[in-house]
Scaffold this active site. Structure first.
Site, PDB file in Angstrom:
ATOM      1  N   SER A  47       3.330  -6.424 -14.400  1.00  0.00           N
ATOM      2  CA  SER A  47       1.957  -6.055 -14.052  1.00  0.00           C
ATOM      3  C   SER A  47       1.972  -4.575 -13.641  1.00  0.00           C
ATOM      4  O   SER A  47       1.694  -4.220 -12.510  1.00  0.00           O
ATOM      5  CB  SER A  47       1.438  -6.926 -12.917  1.00  0.00           C
ATOM      6  OG  SER A  47       2.189  -6.739 -11.733  1.00  0.00           O
TER       7      SER A  47
ATOM      8  N   HIS B  72       3.296 -13.284 -13.716  1.00  0.00           N
ATOM      9  CA  HIS B  72       4.692 -13.660 -13.473  1.00  0.00           C
ATOM     10  C   HIS B  72       4.984 -15.132 -13.716  1.00  0.00           C
ATOM     11  O   HIS B  72       6.089 -15.602 -13.473  1.00  0.00           O
ATOM     12  CB  HIS B  72       5.099 -13.310 -12.038  1.00  0.00           C
ATOM     13  CG  HIS B  72       5.108 -11.834 -11.780  1.00  0.00           C
ATOM     14  ND1 HIS B  72       5.270 -11.293 -10.537  1.00  0.00           N
ATOM     15  CD2 HIS B  72       4.985 -10.780 -12.631  1.00  0.00           C
ATOM     16  CE1 HIS B  72       5.238  -9.972 -10.622  1.00  0.00           C
ATOM     17  NE2 HIS B  72       5.054  -9.636 -11.875  1.00  0.00           N
TER      18      HIS B  72
ATOM     19  N   GLU C 127       1.268 -13.257  -6.142  1.00  0.00           N
ATOM     20  CA  GLU C 127       2.375 -13.531  -5.216  1.00  0.00           C
ATOM     21  C   GLU C 127       1.866 -14.082  -3.887  1.00  0.00           C
ATOM     22  O   GLU C 127       0.916 -13.555  -3.324  1.00  0.00           O
ATOM     23  CB  GLU C 127       3.159 -12.232  -4.957  1.00  0.00           C
ATOM     24  CG  GLU C 127       3.617 -11.583  -6.253  1.00  0.00           C
ATOM     25  CD  GLU C 127       4.289 -10.224  -6.086  1.00  0.00           C
ATOM     26  OE1 GLU C 127       4.673  -9.873  -4.951  1.00  0.00           O
ATOM     27  OE2 GLU C 127       4.406  -9.519  -7.104  1.00  0.00           O
TER      28      GLU C 127
ATOM     29  N   GLU D 109       9.975 -14.196 -10.301  1.00  0.00           N
ATOM     30  CA  GLU D 109      10.549 -13.680  -9.060  1.00  0.00           C
ATOM     31  C   GLU D 109      11.143 -14.795  -8.193  1.00  0.00           C
ATOM     32  O   GLU D 109      11.350 -14.622  -6.986  1.00  0.00           O
ATOM     33  CB  GLU D 109       9.502 -12.862  -8.296  1.00  0.00           C
ATOM     34  CG  GLU D 109       9.064 -11.637  -9.109  1.00  0.00           C
ATOM     35  CD  GLU D 109       8.174 -10.664  -8.347  1.00  0.00           C
ATOM     36  OE1 GLU D 109       7.670 -11.015  -7.266  1.00  0.00           O
ATOM     37  OE2 GLU D 109       7.988  -9.542  -8.852  1.00  0.00           O
TER      38      GLU D 109
ATOM     39  N   ASP E  43       0.063 -10.849  -2.716  1.00  0.00           N
ATOM     40  CA  ASP E  43      -0.145  -9.743  -3.652  1.00  0.00           C
ATOM     41  C   ASP E  43      -1.094 -10.273  -4.712  1.00  0.00           C
ATOM     42  O   ASP E  43      -0.719 -11.091  -5.558  1.00  0.00           O
ATOM     43  CB  ASP E  43       1.167  -9.278  -4.298  1.00  0.00           C
ATOM     44  CG  ASP E  43       0.930  -8.146  -5.301  1.00  0.00           C
ATOM     45  OD1 ASP E  43      -0.234  -7.713  -5.458  1.00  0.00           O
ATOM     46  OD2 ASP E  43       1.909  -7.705  -5.937  1.00  0.00           O
TER      47      ASP E  43
ATOM     48  N   GLU F 138      -1.795  -7.185  -0.756  1.00  0.00           N
ATOM     49  CA  GLU F 138      -1.482  -6.071  -1.663  1.00  0.00           C
ATOM     50  C   GLU F 138      -2.427  -6.099  -2.858  1.00  0.00           C
ATOM     51  O   GLU F 138      -2.788  -7.167  -3.344  1.00  0.00           O
ATOM     52  CB  GLU F 138      -0.029  -6.253  -2.114  1.00  0.00           C
ATOM     53  CG  GLU F 138       0.485  -5.205  -3.089  1.00  0.00           C
ATOM     54  CD  GLU F 138       1.941  -5.500  -3.462  1.00  0.00           C
ATOM     55  OE1 GLU F 138       2.686  -6.015  -2.599  1.00  0.00           O
ATOM     56  OE2 GLU F 138       2.318  -5.247  -4.614  1.00  0.00           O
TER      57      GLU F 138
ATOM     58  N   ASP G  25      -0.345  -0.850  -4.371  1.00  0.00           N
ATOM     59  CA  ASP G  25       0.775  -0.858  -5.331  1.00  0.00           C
ATOM     60  C   ASP G  25       0.311  -0.128  -6.591  1.00  0.00           C
ATOM     61  O   ASP G  25       0.557   1.073  -6.750  1.00  0.00           O
ATOM     62  CB  ASP G  25       1.198  -2.310  -5.596  1.00  0.00           C
ATOM     63  CG  ASP G  25       2.177  -2.452  -6.745  1.00  0.00           C
ATOM     64  OD1 ASP G  25       2.743  -1.435  -7.183  1.00  0.00           O
ATOM     65  OD2 ASP G  25       2.400  -3.580  -7.231  1.00  0.00           O
TER      66      ASP G  25
ATOM     67  N   LYS H  98       8.127   1.452  -5.037  1.00  0.00           N
ATOM     68  CA  LYS H  98       8.923   1.002  -6.171  1.00  0.00           C
ATOM     69  C   LYS H  98       9.532   2.237  -6.815  1.00  0.00           C
ATOM     70  O   LYS H  98       8.804   3.092  -7.343  1.00  0.00           O
ATOM     71  CB  LYS H  98       8.028   0.302  -7.194  1.00  0.00           C
ATOM     72  CG  LYS H  98       7.489  -1.058  -6.752  1.00  0.00           C
ATOM     73  CD  LYS H  98       6.425  -1.538  -7.729  1.00  0.00           C
ATOM     74  CE  LYS H  98       6.115  -3.010  -7.575  1.00  0.00           C
ATOM     75  NZ  LYS H  98       4.901  -3.386  -8.346  1.00  0.00           N
TER      76      LYS H  98
ATOM     77  N   HIS I 107      11.066  -4.652  -5.093  1.00  0.00           N
ATOM     78  CA  HIS I 107      11.708  -4.866  -6.391  1.00  0.00           C
ATOM     79  C   HIS I 107      10.649  -4.788  -7.490  1.00  0.00           C
ATOM     80  O   HIS I 107       9.472  -4.527  -7.206  1.00  0.00           O
ATOM     81  CB  HIS I 107      12.366  -6.256  -6.396  1.00  0.00           C
ATOM     82  CG  HIS I 107      11.361  -7.380  -6.261  1.00  0.00           C
ATOM     83  ND1 HIS I 107      11.614  -8.674  -6.621  1.00  0.00           N
ATOM     84  CD2 HIS I 107      10.084  -7.380  -5.792  1.00  0.00           C
ATOM     85  CE1 HIS I 107      10.550  -9.423  -6.392  1.00  0.00           C
ATOM     86  NE2 HIS I 107       9.614  -8.664  -5.890  1.00  0.00           N
TER      87      HIS I 107
ATOM     88  N   LYS J 192      10.026  -6.597  -0.018  1.00  0.00           N
ATOM     89  CA  LYS J 192       9.768  -7.809  -0.804  1.00  0.00           C
ATOM     90  C   LYS J 192      10.689  -7.756  -2.008  1.00  0.00           C
ATOM     91  O   LYS J 192      10.726  -6.770  -2.740  1.00  0.00           O
ATOM     92  CB  LYS J 192       8.293  -7.931  -1.205  1.00  0.00           C
ATOM     93  CG  LYS J 192       7.762  -6.913  -2.195  1.00  0.00           C
ATOM     94  CD  LYS J 192       6.453  -7.418  -2.829  1.00  0.00           C
ATOM     95  CE  LYS J 192       5.986  -6.529  -3.962  1.00  0.00           C
ATOM     96  NZ  LYS J 192       4.841  -7.058  -4.695  1.00  0.00           N
TER      97      LYS J 192
HETATM   98  P1  PGA Z   1       5.631  -6.047 -11.379  1.00  0.00           P
HETATM   99  O1  PGA Z   1       5.070  -6.892 -10.156  1.00  0.00           O
HETATM  100  O2  PGA Z   1       7.024  -5.656 -11.051  1.00  0.00           O
HETATM  101  O3  PGA Z   1       5.507  -7.003 -12.519  1.00  0.00           O
HETATM  102  O4  PGA Z   1       4.715  -4.863 -11.502  1.00  0.00           O
HETATM  103  C1  PGA Z   1       5.357  -6.608  -8.830  1.00  0.00           C
HETATM  104  C2  PGA Z   1       4.118  -6.268  -8.049  1.00  0.00           C
HETATM  105  O5  PGA Z   1       2.991  -6.239  -8.585  1.00  0.00           O
HETATM  106  O6  PGA Z   1       4.236  -5.989  -6.865  1.00  0.00           O
HETATM  107 ZN    ZN Z   2       2.000  -5.620  -6.571  1.00  0.00          ZN
END
Ligand code: PGA
Ligand code: ZN
Length: 424
Positions: free
Chosen positions: A40, A153, A162, A203, A240, A281, A308, A333, A361, A384
């Site tokens: 995503s 996911h 999430e 995940e 999230d 998030e 994010d 990230k 991650h 996370k």
């Molecule tokens: P992604 O998801 O690594 O698939 O972008 C993680 C997130 O959205 O926090």
């Molecule tokens: Zn996110």
């Protein structure tokens, strides 16, 4: 001094190719780093270079990025002092020459940036967290366990991506890990007893076909209680939403209904009133700045609002958000921005501005555990990295156990203090 840089194509946790880089120093030290990959992904992330050659890995090969490391990025930093991370990253960015690392690829650049840091740490005979964070690196983060997976996911009907367990009431990191794991196992039993599938998402969280997002939160509360803990006091919740994924033409499509941003904000206010939620998030889409401002005004004093896709670990986008009073937390990230230097810049800016920071991650991961060290190096207090299942997730949680042991009496678990806005 950096003597040579190599790279290869390896696989990530989804079975997609990714870049691994090895750095050799003139003192004989060799260290390697591997690059994660999102599903995503935000539109404003640094560019992930893939071959597009449909005859290999469905076009997802990374041989061009590997070649960029071997032919260009590596030679550009040969002879440079490995401990000069900011200089190294600057050279990498200049060699690429584009704004978003489009030419050589952020996946190529990040692999080199991380491998150089690891080699420099090894050469200084320091653990990575200590090398990067200095003697003040001592805060063990609250682990946010993503125990229910939806959205991009998992192949289920849950829109939100999430659902987290945050064991904020534990005394130590290792205790918080155990609490999360025990609750995770109870959650499996509860889902199974209710007739839901207990297969895992990307995940490591369960991916049941729940009828609503609220139902997911209800299951978490049930599991926390059955595991012998008190919701809110011992273990809090988080989400999230990854709202960019179900936003188009100004409308949010959630639970088979169309929502305006204002309706969605009201819905979140209801969730925050009914559940001990410490963090939400990407509650809104990556470009919906005005709605983000309304959300922050409405809920920002009660709950952590994490950007994010909104900030993409980019110091400029974060600065923009700070000046507009949007969100109050940064998701971090490394591959969204592509160098360690820029990652540190984003975290520093957040911390100077009263924003919290959560290390993260990606949904596509490897056995690389750099983000665990980064969480402690920055004293961010939050990480996370999935459910306590699947080795690429557990590897990070295990690395934090080693760091806790290494810090010994100097270790402080962030606990509740990691979420200064939480009033539950
Ligand atoms: P992604 O998801 O690594 O698939 O972008 C993680 C997130 O959205 O926090
Ligand atoms: Zn996110």
């Amino acid at each position: 001094l950096i003597e040579a840089v190599g790279a290869r194509e390896i696989l990530d946790s989804r079975g997609n190719p990714t870049v691994e880089v090895e750095v050799l120093l003139d003192d004989g030290i060799v260290q390697r780093a591997a690059v994660p990959s999102g599903a995503s992904t935000g539109a404003f992330e640094a560019y992930e270079l893939r071959d597009g050659d449909k005859s290999r890995y469905g076009g997802k090969g990374v041989l061009k990025a590997v070649e960029a490391v071997i032919d260009e990025l590596g030679p550009a930093i040969e002879g440079v002092e490995a401990s000069e991370q900011r200089i190294v990253d600057e050279i990498l960015n200049e060699t690429d020459g584009t704004d978003n690392k489009k030419r050589t690829g952020a996946n190529a650049i990040l692999g080199v940036s991380l491998a150089v840091a690891k080699a420099a740490a090894d050469s200084a005979d320091l653990p990575l967290y200590r090398y990067l964070g200095g003697p003040n690196a001592h805060v063990l983060p609250v682990p946010l366990f993503n125990v229910i997976n939806g959205g991009e996911h998992a192949d289920n009907g849950i829109d939100m991506q999430e659902f987290f367990l945050a064991p904020i009431g534990a005394e130590t990191y290792s205790e918080s890990l155990r609490w999360g794991v025990e609750t995770y196992h109870v959650l499996r039993a509860e889902l199974k007893a209710a007739g839901y599938a207990t297969g895992l998402g990307d995940e490591g969280g369960f991916a049941p076909d729940l009828p609503s997002n609220r139902e997911g939160l209800d299951f978490l509360i049930k599991a926390i209680e059955k595991a012998g803990f008190t919701p809110g006091k011992d273990i809090a919740l988080g989400l999230d939403v990854a709202a960019t994924e179900f936003f188009s033409d100004g409308v949010y499509r959630l639970e088979n209904k169309d929502w305006s941003a204002d309706q969605l904000i009201e819905y979140y206010a209801g969730l925050v009133a009914d559940f001990p939620i410490v963090t939400i998030e990407d509650a809104l889409a990556e470009d919906d700045w005005d709605a983000w401002k309304s959300l922050t005004d409405a809920l920002g004093s009660k709950v952590q609002l994490v950007g994010d896709d909104l900030f993409v670990t980019n110091p400029q986008r974060l600065a923009d958000g700070i000046s507009r009073g949007v969100a109050n937390s940064l998701l971090v990230k490394v591959n969204q921005i592509g160098t360690l230097t820029e990652t540190f810049d984003a975290v520093s800016l957040a911390q100077r501005s009263g924003y919290t920071a959560m290390l993260s991650h990606r949904s596509g991961e490897t056995e690389d555990t750099t983000i665990a060290d980064l969480a402690v190096a920055t004293n961010a207090g939050q990480i996370k990295t999935g459910a306590p299942a699947r080795s690429e997730r557990v590897a990070k949680y295990n690395q934090l156990l080693r760091i806790e042991e290494d810090l010994a009496d100097a270790a402080v678990f962030a606990g509740r203090s990691a979420f200064p806005r939480f009033q539950g």
